[in-house]
Structures are given as structure tokens and as C-alpha cells.
Scaffold this active site. Sequence first.
Site, PDB file in Angstrom:
ATOM      1  N   LYS A  90     -13.661 -25.738 -15.913  1.00 56.92           N
ATOM      2  CA  LYS A  90     -14.150 -25.572 -17.281  1.00 56.92           C
ATOM      3  C   LYS A  90     -15.183 -26.645 -17.565  1.00 56.92           C
ATOM      4  CE  LYS A  90     -14.038 -23.894 -21.468  1.00 56.92           C
ATOM      5  NZ  LYS A  90     -15.504 -23.704 -21.278  1.00 56.92           N
ATOM      6  N   GLN A 111     -16.095 -34.549 -16.717  1.00 56.89           N
ATOM      7  CA  GLN A 111     -15.404 -33.412 -17.342  1.00 56.89           C
ATOM      8  C   GLN A 111     -13.967 -33.287 -16.828  1.00 56.89           C
ATOM      9  OE1 GLN A 111     -17.725 -31.334 -19.357  1.00 56.89           O
ATOM     10  NE2 GLN A 111     -15.839 -30.728 -20.357  1.00 56.89           N
ATOM     11  N   LYS A 126     -19.258 -28.344 -14.232  1.00 59.50           N
ATOM     12  CA  LYS A 126     -20.494 -28.410 -15.009  1.00 59.50           C
ATOM     13  C   LYS A 126     -21.531 -27.556 -14.312  1.00 59.50           C
ATOM     14  CE  LYS A 126     -21.728 -30.322 -18.816  1.00 59.50           C
ATOM     15  NZ  LYS A 126     -20.890 -30.831 -19.918  1.00 59.50           N
ATOM     16  N   ASP A 166     -23.970 -26.737 -23.472  1.00 66.40           N
ATOM     17  CA  ASP A 166     -24.205 -28.188 -23.436  1.00 66.40           C
ATOM     18  C   ASP A 166     -25.641 -28.333 -23.957  1.00 66.40           C
ATOM     19  OD1 ASP A 166     -22.876 -30.801 -22.192  1.00 66.40           O
ATOM     20  OD2 ASP A 166     -24.976 -30.910 -21.638  1.00 66.40           O
ATOM     21  N   ASN A 241     -26.270 -30.191 -32.045  1.00 69.40           N
ATOM     22  CA  ASN A 241     -25.030 -29.606 -32.522  1.00 69.40           C
ATOM     23  C   ASN A 241     -23.929 -30.657 -32.745  1.00 69.40           C
ATOM     24  OD1 ASN A 241     -22.316 -28.537 -30.990  1.00 69.40           O
ATOM     25  ND2 ASN A 241     -23.067 -27.152 -32.568  1.00 69.40           N
ATOM     26  N   SER A 382     -12.743 -25.237 -26.921  1.00 73.47           N
ATOM     27  CA  SER A 382     -13.078 -24.188 -25.948  1.00 73.47           C
ATOM     28  C   SER A 382     -11.808 -23.648 -25.284  1.00 73.47           C
ATOM     29  CB  SER A 382     -14.001 -24.738 -24.856  1.00 73.47           C
ATOM     30  OG  SER A 382     -15.347 -24.699 -25.253  1.00 73.47           O
TER      31      SER A 382
HETATM   32  O1  2IT Z   1     -19.490 -31.924 -22.305  1.00 73.03           O
HETATM   33  C1  2IT Z   1     -18.707 -31.076 -22.734  1.00 73.03           C
HETATM   34  O2  2IT Z   1     -17.497 -31.299 -22.839  1.00 73.03           O
HETATM   35  C2  2IT Z   1     -19.240 -29.768 -23.096  1.00 73.03           C
HETATM   36  N1  2IT Z   1     -20.454 -29.567 -22.994  1.00 73.03           N
HETATM   37  C3  2IT Z   1     -18.340 -28.672 -23.574  1.00 73.03           C
HETATM   38  C4  2IT Z   1     -17.698 -27.971 -22.430  1.00 73.03           C
HETATM   39  C5  2IT Z   1     -16.874 -26.774 -22.792  1.00 73.03           C
HETATM   40  O3  2IT Z   1     -16.402 -26.133 -21.847  1.00 73.03           O
HETATM   41  O4  2IT Z   1     -16.680 -26.468 -23.969  1.00 73.03           O
END
Ligand code: 2IT
Length: 450
Positions: A90, A111, A126, A166, A241, A382
Site C-alpha cells: 500500500k 511507507q 510506492k 501522492d 492537499n 486509505s
Molecule cells: O505518503 C503517503 O502516505 C501517501 N502518499 C498516501 C498513501 C496511501 O496509500 O494513501
Amino acid sequence: MNSYVEQVIAYVEEKYAEQKEFVQTVREVLTSIAPVIDAHPEYVKADLLKRMVEPERLFRFRVVWTDDEGNVQTNVGYRCQFNGAIGPYKGGLRFKNNVNESVMKFLGFEQTFKNSLTGLPIGGAKGGSDFDPAGKSDEEIMRFCQSFMTALYRYIGPDIDVPAGDIGVGGREIGFLYGQYRRLKGDFENGVLTGKGLSYGGSLIRPEATGYGAIYYLDQVLKHEKDVLVGKRIAVSGYGNVAWGIMKKAAQMGAKVIYMSGSRGYIRDEEGIAGDEKLDFILKLRESNSKDLKSYADRFGCEYVEGKTFWGAKDVDIYMPSATQNEVGLEEAKKIAASGAKYYLEVSNMPTTNEALAYLKNQKQMIIAPSKAVNAGGVGVSALEMSQNAERLSWTAEEVDMRLKEMMKGIYDKSVEAAERYGLGYDLIAGANIAGFEKVAQAMYEQGVF
Ligand code: 2IT
């Protein structure tokens, strides 16, 4: 420090010397978790760290599309499935001209620990492309997204790997990406992406989640200091955002965002960047091709300073870098420390260089919090979107917000507890790294050697 940890850091420094961002995050995380390795000799025997610094899989693919003038354009796409030990991969997709393998690997590594910290069953990944959406028409964005998904779709799925947005990837891009996925699969598997529009399975509060979560986390930090959010003055870099969510929640809770910035200059709005009119203006500016922050100053009658940054401004209580990686180097860190601000909360992924972070940590009067905890509410919501999709239902905004708030408190509490358990005192950075690491390490260990 633990000699096995030193050995793995040295190995990464040598083997991936040219991947600067990746080396940086490995150094930061592994240094923090050294005490856990001291306590777990079985992890050394299983060579767990050397396995952990290698992504399980890294796709690199060609993305070809045609621009509005009919020229054929070629970009490079990536998906880095870093660690799937605790759940499906994810993580977001980033479209920006500086995207490369190092950036993908640093973001995927971060992540992995962030997702673990949320307490939800999601692995780390990612992806993205060196495609730069700035100045592109909607049609060009659509054609690019369709081509990108055509290359990616066979490697993702609701139980395999779930991308999201992102930098450079928002609701519009996720819509085009999902449309193409559905077209190719012939299936309504909307759990394959998060950050979707509400009409096809998106979650309420997902657009706000990263910013709201950052403020909920900040609130915990302030409580610990017997301080309050009401009346606080906040400086946020960026105006995307995440910054938008921070502004919205800060205003609701009685604080003011005074500063925001773009790549060419910054805004100082003494009245606070709040209220529907200002916040909608920022959203529209972001979507527009001009990206000229000065237009905000012209419209709302405040200060715009071109060609400078606001780091070190003396009228700020809380600094929240929210734009991109390595925006705060040693020079900026010195200015921030000298400004007298007590709180520095990272929001964008790895906004602080190794040396700047070391400098800030040495400022005993300052409280520093790491991005992988502060911004985890985004990916956390998410994961809630994935749950709603799996159950084919949708929760109310209140329900999602309540869960987000609880999640951020959980992340904060876990971080504090982990650092204390290892005798490190009140250390939010080490605590987040340790707490995130423990679950992934144990899952890898129990699943055997591979
Ligand atoms: O850096 C991050 O945690 C995000 N861009 C969101 C990743 C997500 O799967 O919602």
C-alpha cells in the site's frame, strides 16, 4: 551501536551509493532501531535487516502517450513493492519530474514503517513516474494515466497492491487510473485504489485525512507539554492537499496557519489562512496551471515574498514542513532553532536532511516529531477506504473522522511507549521507528527466510 546494524548501513551506503534519498532513510531508520536488534539476536541470525532493505519487487516500465500537438512522449513508470509482510502493499503514486529509483525506494521504505504504525494490515509500497503534470491539459493527463495503468494493472489488486495519490496525483488522476483498470479487468474491483471520488467508492474525509491527522497528532504533543492548540501560530510549507487539510483542521481547533509557500515564494497572512473562500482559492490554484501564489496575496490583501523562504520567522510557534523531501537542510534548521519556535513536526515524507535532523534533535528546548507518524493518517484512512470497499458500504464522515482521531492517538501513544521501553525517554522519532519496525520484523521472522 550494534555492529550488525552498522554493517547493514555500510552495505547500503556502498551498494546504493548513488541512491542518496534511499541511503538517507535507511541510515535514519536503522540507527533508531539498533536497540531492538540488541534485544533480538534471532533477527541477526535470520539476517533480517539485510532482507528488509531490499524491496521485495521493483517494477520499472515505459509509459508512452501522445500530447495535444500529436507528439509522442515517453516517460518512465515505477512501482516499488517494498514489504508485504503485514498486508497487501500500500502506498501512493507520485508524478513529478524528479522521480527516480532512489526516490521510489526511500518512499517505499518509509511507507513500510508508517503503514505498520497505523495498526492496520497494510504493507509498504510506492510508485510513480517522472511525468510532470504541471502545464498539462486534462486530456493529456488522462492519456498518460491510461498508459500508466495499462503497464501496471497486472501487478496490482485489492489483495495484492493498492496504490493511491501522492504529489501530482489527486482525485482527477485516481479517476482516470481507476477507469482504465476497470476497463482492462472487466471487473468492479474498486478496492484496488484509494483516494477515489465519492461516486465510485471513495471515502469521506480521505482528502482531508493527512492534514487532519497531523493536527490530531500535534494536539497530543501539545497535551504532553501541558500546552494548547488554541491561539497557536503555524507555518506550513507547500499549499497542496496536505497543507489544505492542516489549515482546515487548525482553524476548527482555534489555531492559525500564518505562512504557506510555493516553489518561488511565500505568503504571510496575519489573519490566518482559513475559511471556505481562502481554502477553495488554494484548491483551485493547485489545480490551475499558473500555480502563482502571488494571486492569493492580491486577492486577500496580504504579504507575498518572492524568492525567499520563511524558515526562521520569529512569529511562529509551530513549523510543519509539508511540501517535499529534504526541504529543510542544515541552514534552514539553524534558522528554525534560532527563531524560538518550540515545535517542529515533519509532515511531508522525509522533509529534513540527516544533518538538519541531528541538529534539531540537539536543541533541547524543541520537540521534534517524524513524518512517518505525523502524516500516517492519510494512508490510515486509505486503509479504512479499503475496508469500506471490501464490505460494499460507506461510513459517515463522523465515523471516519472518529477512527482517524483514535488512530493518531494510537500512533502517538505507541511511539512514546516504544521509546520509553528502550530507555530512550521522550523520543518521538526513535519511538515511531521502533514501534513501526517491531511489527514488520516479527511478521518477517515468523514467516521464515525468503
Ligand atoms: O505518503 C503517503 O502516505 C501517501 N502518499 C498516501 C498513501 C496511501 O496509500 O494513501
